[in-house]
Design a protein around this motif. Structure first.
Motif, PDB file in Angstrom:
ATOM      1  N   ALA A  25       0.807  -1.216   0.000  1.00 14.81           N
ATOM      2  CA  ALA A  25       0.000   0.000   0.000  1.00 14.81           C
ATOM      3  C   ALA A  25       0.845   1.272   0.000  1.00 14.81           C
ATOM      4  CB  ALA A  25      -0.917   0.002   1.223  1.00 14.81           C
ATOM      5  N   THR A  26       2.095   1.174   0.415  1.00 10.10           N
ATOM      6  CA  THR A  26       2.983   2.347   0.404  1.00 10.10           C
ATOM      7  C   THR A  26       3.862   2.344  -0.844  1.00 10.10           C
ATOM      8  OG1 THR A  26       3.120   2.069   2.797  1.00 10.10           O
ATOM      9  CG2 THR A  26       4.664   3.615   1.800  1.00 10.10           C
ATOM     10  N   GLY A  27       4.432   1.181  -1.154  1.00 14.71           N
ATOM     11  CA  GLY A  27       5.417   1.094  -2.230  1.00 14.71           C
ATOM     12  C   GLY A  27       4.848   1.434  -3.592  1.00 14.71           C
ATOM     13  N   VAL A  44      11.765  -3.329  -5.222  1.00 15.61           N
ATOM     14  CA  VAL A  44      12.361  -4.606  -4.815  1.00 15.61           C
ATOM     15  C   VAL A  44      11.384  -5.274  -3.852  1.00 15.61           C
ATOM     16  CG1 VAL A  44      14.335  -5.702  -3.692  1.00 15.61           C
ATOM     17  CG2 VAL A  44      14.658  -3.615  -5.059  1.00 15.61           C
ATOM     18  N   GLU A  45      10.972  -6.489  -4.196  1.00 12.14           N
ATOM     19  CA  GLU A  45       9.930  -7.162  -3.411  1.00 12.14           C
ATOM     20  C   GLU A  45      10.361  -8.588  -3.114  1.00 12.14           C
ATOM     21  OE1 GLU A  45       6.682  -6.604  -1.953  1.00 12.14           O
ATOM     22  OE2 GLU A  45       7.191  -8.669  -1.410  1.00 12.14           O
ATOM     23  N   THR A  46      10.293  -8.966  -1.855  1.00 11.94           N
ATOM     24  CA  THR A  46      10.743 -10.313  -1.477  1.00 11.94           C
ATOM     25  C   THR A  46       9.777 -11.410  -1.914  1.00 11.94           C
ATOM     26  OG1 THR A  46      11.534 -11.654   0.381  1.00 11.94           O
ATOM     27  CG2 THR A  46       9.702 -10.191   0.826  1.00 11.94           C
ATOM     28  N   GLY A  59      -9.792  -3.944   1.819  1.00 14.32           N
ATOM     29  CA  GLY A  59     -10.023  -2.919   0.798  1.00 14.32           C
ATOM     30  C   GLY A  59     -10.710  -1.664   1.310  1.00 14.32           C
ATOM     31  N   ASN A  60     -10.789  -1.496   2.626  1.00 17.38           N
ATOM     32  CA  ASN A  60     -11.367  -0.266   3.183  1.00 17.38           C
ATOM     33  C   ASN A  60     -10.252   0.761   3.312  1.00 17.38           C
ATOM     34  OD1 ASN A  60     -13.820  -1.811   3.804  1.00 17.38           O
ATOM     35  ND2 ASN A  60     -12.554  -2.736   5.389  1.00 17.38           N
ATOM     36  N   VAL A  61     -10.400   1.905   2.644  1.00 10.28           N
ATOM     37  CA  VAL A  61      -9.293   2.853   2.591  1.00 10.28           C
ATOM     38  C   VAL A  61      -9.724   4.184   3.229  1.00 10.28           C
ATOM     39  CG1 VAL A  61      -7.577   3.950   1.109  1.00 10.28           C
ATOM     40  CG2 VAL A  61      -8.580   1.771   0.428  1.00 10.28           C
ATOM     41  N   ALA A 288      10.142  -6.786  10.083  1.00 16.57           N
ATOM     42  CA  ALA A 288      10.986  -5.728  10.651  1.00 16.57           C
ATOM     43  C   ALA A 288      12.297  -5.562   9.896  1.00 16.57           C
ATOM     44  CB  ALA A 288      11.264  -5.941  12.143  1.00 16.57           C
ATOM     45  N   SER A 289      12.422  -6.177   8.725  1.00 14.99           N
ATOM     46  CA  SER A 289      13.696  -6.054   8.002  1.00 14.99           C
ATOM     47  C   SER A 289      13.972  -4.604   7.610  1.00 14.99           C
ATOM     48  CB  SER A 289      13.743  -6.984   6.786  1.00 14.99           C
ATOM     49  OG  SER A 289      12.604  -6.809   5.987  1.00 14.99           O
ATOM     50  N   GLY A 290      12.929  -3.854   7.290  1.00 17.03           N
ATOM     51  CA  GLY A 290      13.117  -2.445   6.953  1.00 17.03           C
ATOM     52  C   GLY A 290      13.592  -1.642   8.155  1.00 17.03           C
ATOM     53  N   GLY A 549       4.089   4.090   5.627  1.00 14.17           N
ATOM     54  CA  GLY A 549       3.246   2.927   5.917  1.00 14.17           C
ATOM     55  C   GLY A 549       3.537   2.331   7.279  1.00 14.17           C
ATOM     56  N   GLU A 550       3.310   1.031   7.390  1.00 15.64           N
ATOM     57  CA  GLU A 550       3.411   0.405   8.711  1.00 15.64           C
ATOM     58  C   GLU A 550       4.837   0.343   9.243  1.00 15.64           C
ATOM     59  OE1 GLU A 550       1.010  -2.797  10.054  1.00 15.64           O
ATOM     60  OE2 GLU A 550      -0.395  -2.607   8.395  1.00 15.64           O
ATOM     61  N   SER A 551       5.825   0.570   8.401  1.00 16.22           N
ATOM     62  CA  SER A 551       7.203   0.615   8.917  1.00 16.22           C
ATOM     63  C   SER A 551       7.554   1.981   9.483  1.00 16.22           C
ATOM     64  CB  SER A 551       8.207   0.226   7.820  1.00 16.22           C
ATOM     65  OG  SER A 551       8.202  -1.175   7.666  1.00 16.22           O
ATOM     66  N   GLY A 559      -4.183   0.886   8.937  1.00 23.17           N
ATOM     67  CA  GLY A 559      -4.366   0.614   7.543  1.00 23.17           C
ATOM     68  C   GLY A 559      -3.868   1.560   6.478  1.00 23.17           C
ATOM     69  N   MET A 560      -4.589   1.504   5.366  1.00 22.62           N
ATOM     70  CA  MET A 560      -4.047   1.938   4.088  1.00 22.62           C
ATOM     71  C   MET A 560      -4.182   3.427   3.811  1.00 22.62           C
ATOM     72  SD  MET A 560      -4.916  -1.439   1.851  1.00 22.62           S
ATOM     73  CE  MET A 560      -6.691  -1.420   2.059  1.00 22.62           C
ATOM     74  N   GLY A 561      -4.899   4.154   4.673  1.00 19.72           N
ATOM     75  CA  GLY A 561      -4.933   5.603   4.499  1.00 19.72           C
ATOM     76  C   GLY A 561      -3.548   6.182   4.678  1.00 19.72           C
TER      77      GLY A 561
HETATM   78  C1  LIG Z   1      -6.048  -9.487   6.297  1.00 17.98           C
HETATM   79  C2  LIG Z   1      -5.849  -8.018   6.337  1.00 17.98           C
HETATM   80  C3  LIG Z   1      -6.929  -7.179   6.155  1.00 17.98           C
HETATM   81  C4  LIG Z   1      -6.732  -5.813   6.163  1.00 17.98           C
HETATM   82  N1  LIG Z   1      -7.799  -4.989   5.893  1.00 17.98           N
HETATM   83  C5  LIG Z   1      -7.600  -3.656   5.821  1.00 17.98           C
HETATM   84  C6  LIG Z   1      -8.651  -2.781   5.440  1.00 17.98           C
HETATM   85  O1  LIG Z   1      -9.755  -3.204   5.100  1.00 17.98           O
HETATM   86  N2  LIG Z   1      -8.401  -1.440   5.426  1.00 17.98           N
HETATM   87  C7  LIG Z   1      -7.168  -0.932   5.739  1.00 17.98           C
HETATM   88  O2  LIG Z   1      -7.004   0.280   5.703  1.00 17.98           O
HETATM   89  N3  LIG Z   1      -6.143  -1.738   6.074  1.00 17.98           N
HETATM   90  C8  LIG Z   1      -6.336  -3.085   6.099  1.00 17.98           C
HETATM   91  N4  LIG Z   1      -5.302  -3.909   6.417  1.00 17.98           N
HETATM   92  C9  LIG Z   1      -3.997  -3.309   6.716  1.00 17.98           C
HETATM   93  C10 LIG Z   1      -3.301  -2.899   5.440  1.00 17.98           C
HETATM   94  O3  LIG Z   1      -3.344  -3.954   4.510  1.00 17.98           O
HETATM   95  C11 LIG Z   1      -1.872  -2.534   5.770  1.00 17.98           C
HETATM   96  O4  LIG Z   1      -1.887  -1.524   6.756  1.00 17.98           O
HETATM   97  C12 LIG Z   1      -1.124  -2.011   4.567  1.00 17.98           C
HETATM   98  O5  LIG Z   1      -1.173  -2.913   3.487  1.00 17.98           O
HETATM   99  C13 LIG Z   1       0.335  -1.750   4.956  1.00 17.98           C
HETATM  100  O6  LIG Z   1       0.968  -1.193   3.851  1.00 17.98           O
HETATM  101  P1  LIG Z   1       2.539  -1.247   3.782  1.00 17.98           P
HETATM  102  O7  LIG Z   1       2.934  -0.702   2.465  1.00 17.98           O
HETATM  103  O8  LIG Z   1       3.099  -0.643   4.991  1.00 17.98           O
HETATM  104  O9  LIG Z   1       2.846  -2.820   3.837  1.00 17.98           O
HETATM  105  P2  LIG Z   1       2.376  -3.980   2.866  1.00 17.98           P
HETATM  106  O10 LIG Z   1       1.160  -3.615   2.114  1.00 17.98           O
HETATM  107  O11 LIG Z   1       2.338  -5.219   3.666  1.00 17.98           O
HETATM  108  O12 LIG Z   1       3.591  -4.087   1.847  1.00 17.98           O
HETATM  109  C14 LIG Z   1       4.897  -4.366   2.311  1.00 17.98           C
HETATM  110  C15 LIG Z   1       5.629  -5.182   1.267  1.00 17.98           C
HETATM  111  O13 LIG Z   1       7.012  -5.179   1.573  1.00 17.98           O
HETATM  112  C16 LIG Z   1       7.564  -6.458   1.307  1.00 17.98           C
HETATM  113  N5  LIG Z   1       8.782  -6.598   2.080  1.00 17.98           N
HETATM  114  C17 LIG Z   1       8.919  -6.673   3.411  1.00 17.98           C
HETATM  115  N6  LIG Z   1      10.211  -6.741   3.761  1.00 17.98           N
HETATM  116  C18 LIG Z   1      10.924  -6.718   2.600  1.00 17.98           C
HETATM  117  C19 LIG Z   1      12.312  -6.761   2.305  1.00 17.98           C
HETATM  118  N7  LIG Z   1      13.234  -6.817   3.266  1.00 17.98           N
HETATM  119  N8  LIG Z   1      12.699  -6.721   1.009  1.00 17.98           N
HETATM  120  C20 LIG Z   1      11.773  -6.657   0.010  1.00 17.98           C
HETATM  121  N9  LIG Z   1      10.442  -6.609   0.245  1.00 17.98           N
HETATM  122  C21 LIG Z   1      10.018  -6.626   1.531  1.00 17.98           C
HETATM  123  C22 LIG Z   1       6.439  -7.389   1.731  1.00 17.98           C
HETATM  124  O14 LIG Z   1       6.594  -8.659   1.134  1.00 17.98           O
HETATM  125  C23 LIG Z   1       5.208  -6.643   1.221  1.00 17.98           C
HETATM  126  O15 LIG Z   1       4.876  -7.019  -0.093  1.00 17.98           O
HETATM  127  C24 LIG Z   1      -5.454  -5.278   6.398  1.00 17.98           C
HETATM  128  C25 LIG Z   1      -4.366  -6.129   6.589  1.00 17.98           C
HETATM  129  C26 LIG Z   1      -4.560  -7.489   6.550  1.00 17.98           C
HETATM  130  C27 LIG Z   1      -3.377  -8.390   6.726  1.00 17.98           C
END
Ligand SMILES: Cc1cc2nc3c(=O)[nH]c(=O)nc-3n(C[C@H](O)[C@H](O)[C@H](O)COP(=O)(O)OP(=O)(O)OC[C@H]3O[C@@H](n4cnc5c(N)ncnc54)[C@H](O)[C@@H]3O)c2cc1C
Length: 578
Positions: A25-27, A44-46, A59-61, A288-290, A549-551, A559-561
């Protein structure tokens, strides 16, 4: 120290202006914005495919502040209202935990100012939201003043291949397509294993130069070939064990958080031992790798109090019983089903079962849900922003206290971790009929997560699981069920107040299904400023390093906002680096 130094090879294997770690959601928003600004971008994606937690999300944003959707349906909102809502220290939950008190004002201001813009950006890049007014369904800590939740959706076969048919696919696949069309390159199956900064490991200082990555193909049990991504245009096809990647402008950490890393998460909450899985696993891990890689080059963590607030989506009740990966039922056709092993049993009526801890004791009214969801539109009514009287909530010990109850009991825990142990759902064959469950593989996992027996004593004896610290005794389980059946007769749950317990547990065979709660969100992470630049322990910017994002820390919202907004900010700022 220059890129030609010992720390960075003269000729890196790959290079781009902006290197983004993680494609969730961030990348993805970060990649699109950086490409729009003319930067060359490498994600770069693992994992074997894009999406992270976002693609299997609901999918709630949550995005407001005056979006076109809010305007269309007459919802008044503005950046200032978002900011005031999300910094209102006076808002607390029924358990007394505050939603907004420990968020970083600068981070929230940046979110408020870019919130509506991000909504329009998502729509412009192909994301389709349901044609309904923004509401508060699935919202957590989105603020008291306005409805801000928008809903993407997934339609089978509409060109949106999904690892589990979840609505979040409707956010991820359009953004992925847009990124690929704009020339973003994807290096899938590679995990960032280190951030390289001038000065080297001992004395990191100066700019971030790039990253190191290791090959991590995903091969299903019983298969020989790794899984392939749904789309491939723009994929960089490499298979070397290690690569170095130069970032001419910046690196963006979009790795999704830390909750899958047991040692990391236990820094905040020692209860969270190995027994608890994380929502989103085993598709993607927040390991937590990030955070760790950024900390190794000097970054600071931030907003740590938010990680232990017992509200919102930090810890959730299971949604599917009888499987380790139990946040929601998995689809049998999921490409990662061999990892998941069992779809799980979704519960229609919580009167059909009781939940017991590892020693066979009830601890909770099973009809209750998770923690309080977090303040959202009109949760406090009347509401006066910043008024100390907002804090006068009625403490409700029975409301939404699943995890507290389960872990607080902690019966039977053993050194060294003293874990609360598994939670088991106990039910009989009449419940199976009422629910319409299929209690055989692949719907349940009899290897450690689902047990059946003709008597309760035999059922207790059958339970064998790596996290069961002590055996459950037949006498304990029989006594628990005898007492519960008595509550059904009398119509009153004297122990936990389950409203008029409906069904006795009496018709063999009896079943025990894994029903252990799970960890959900990362709410603490790297310290960032309003531009999503990562800061060090002295509050100084680490040049060339961004995070969202979450990191990222400092923002207590599910979430995704925040992820999409910070992706937009980070991508834009990174592309503007010289
Ligand atoms: C089941 C579920 C339901 C959810 N429902 C909602 C919802 O309805 N509404 C909402 O707002 N939020 C929801 N969330 C939360 C939301 O999905 C997350 O907050 C959001 O996707 C986080 O975005 P992000 O970019 O921080 O991480 P992610 O979307 O998880 O993306 C991080 C990516 O980084 C990759 N990665 C990690 N470490 C490395 C590395 N060292 N090297 C390369 N790649 C790496 C991972 O594989 C992953 O693909 C839900 C989460 C889950 C699990």
């Amino acid at each position: 120290m220059t890129p030609e130094s010992a720390e960075f090879p003269r000729e890196p294997d790959l290079s781009a202006d902006v290197v983004i770690i993680g494609s969730g959601a961030t990348g993805l928003p970060a990649a699109i914005v950086a490409a729009d600004a003319g930067a060359s971008v490498l994600v770069v994606e693992t994992n074997y495919d894009v999406g992270g937690h976002a693609i299997i999300s609901g999918g709630n944003v949550p995005l407001g502040g005056g979006t076109s959707a809010q305007r269309k349906y007459g919802i008044e909102d503005s950046p200032d209202t978002v900011f005031a809502d999300l910094t209102d220290w006076s808002v607390v939950q029924v358990n007394g935990f505050p939603d907004y008190r420990y968020s970083d004002r600068a981070v929230i201001r940046a979110f408020a100012d870019h919130c509506a813009e991000t909504y329009e950006f998502l729509v412009a890049n192909g994301v389709k939201f349901k044609e309904i007014p923004p509401d508060s369904q699935g919202a957590h800590s989105t603020g008291n003043s306005a409805h801000r939740e928008n809903h993407t959706y997934w339609e089978h076969g509409a060109g949106l291949a999904s690892p589990n048919g979840r609505p979040g696919t409707g956010l991820v696949r359009p953004l992925e397509l847009s990124a690929r069309e704009k020339g973003v390159k994807f290096l899938l199956n590679y995990k960032m294993s280190g951030i390289i900064r001038e000065g080297g490991p001992g004395q990191p200082s100066g700019r971030v130069l790039g990253i190191a990555a290791e090959y991590t193909p995903t091969v299903m049990p019983g298969a020989t070939a790794p899984l392939l991504s749904y789309r491939s245009e723009g994929n960089i096809d490499r298979t070397e064990a290690k690569l170095t990647i130069r970032a001419h402008k910046a690196v963006i950490v979009a790795t999704g958080g830390s909750t899958s890393n047991i040692n990391f998460r236990r820094m905040f909450d020692p209860r969270l031992t190995e027994v608890y899985q994380v929502a989103g696993e085993p598709y993607s891990y927040q390991d937590a790798s990030g955070e760790l890689a950024a900390m190794a080059v000097g970054a600071s963590l931030w907003g740590l109090a938010n990680q232990i607030l017992e509200n919102g989506d930090n810890i959730r009740v299971q949604r599917a019983l009888g499987t380790r990966w139990n946040y929601f039922p998995w689809k049998l056709e999921s490409p990662i089903f061999p990892l998941v092993r069992a779809a799980g049993l979704a519960v229609k009526d919580w009167h059909d079962l009781i939940l017991v801890n590892q020693v066979g004791e009830r601890f909770y009214d099973e009809t209750q849900g998770d923690y309080p969801e977090g303040n959202k539109h009109k949760d406090i009514d009347p509401y006066t922003p910043g008024d100390h009287r907002n804090t006068h909530v009625e403490y409700d010990p029975h409301h939404s206290n699943f995890f507290n109850a389960a872990v607080a009991m902690n019966a039977g825990s053993k050194a060294p971790d003293y874990s609360g142990g598994p939670v088991w759902a106990i039910f009989d064959s009449a419940a199976v009929e009422r629910e319409g469950w299929k209690v055989t593989p692949p719907y349940v996992d009899p290897e450690g997560y689902f047990f059946t027996a003709d008597t309760l004593a035999e059922l207790a004896a059958a339970i064998e699981n790596p996290w069961q610290a002590v055996p459950m005794t037949g006498t304990a389980l029989e006594e628990t069920v005898r007492r519960y059946n008595g509550f059904v007769d009398s119509g009153t749950d004297e122990d936990f107040g389950k409203p008029s317990p409906k069904y006795k547990i009496e018709k063999p065979p009896f079943h025990a299904a894994w029903g252990t709660p799970l960890v959900h969100d990362s709410r603490a992470g790297l310290r960032i400023n309003e531009k999503c630049q990562v800061l060090d322990m002295n509050g100084q910017v680490i040049p060339g390093l961004y995070c969202g994002g979450e990191s990222a820390g400092g923002f207590n919202q599910h979430g995704m906002g925040r992820c999409t907004v910070q992706g937009l900010i980070a991508g834009r700022e990174a592309a503007a680096e010289r």
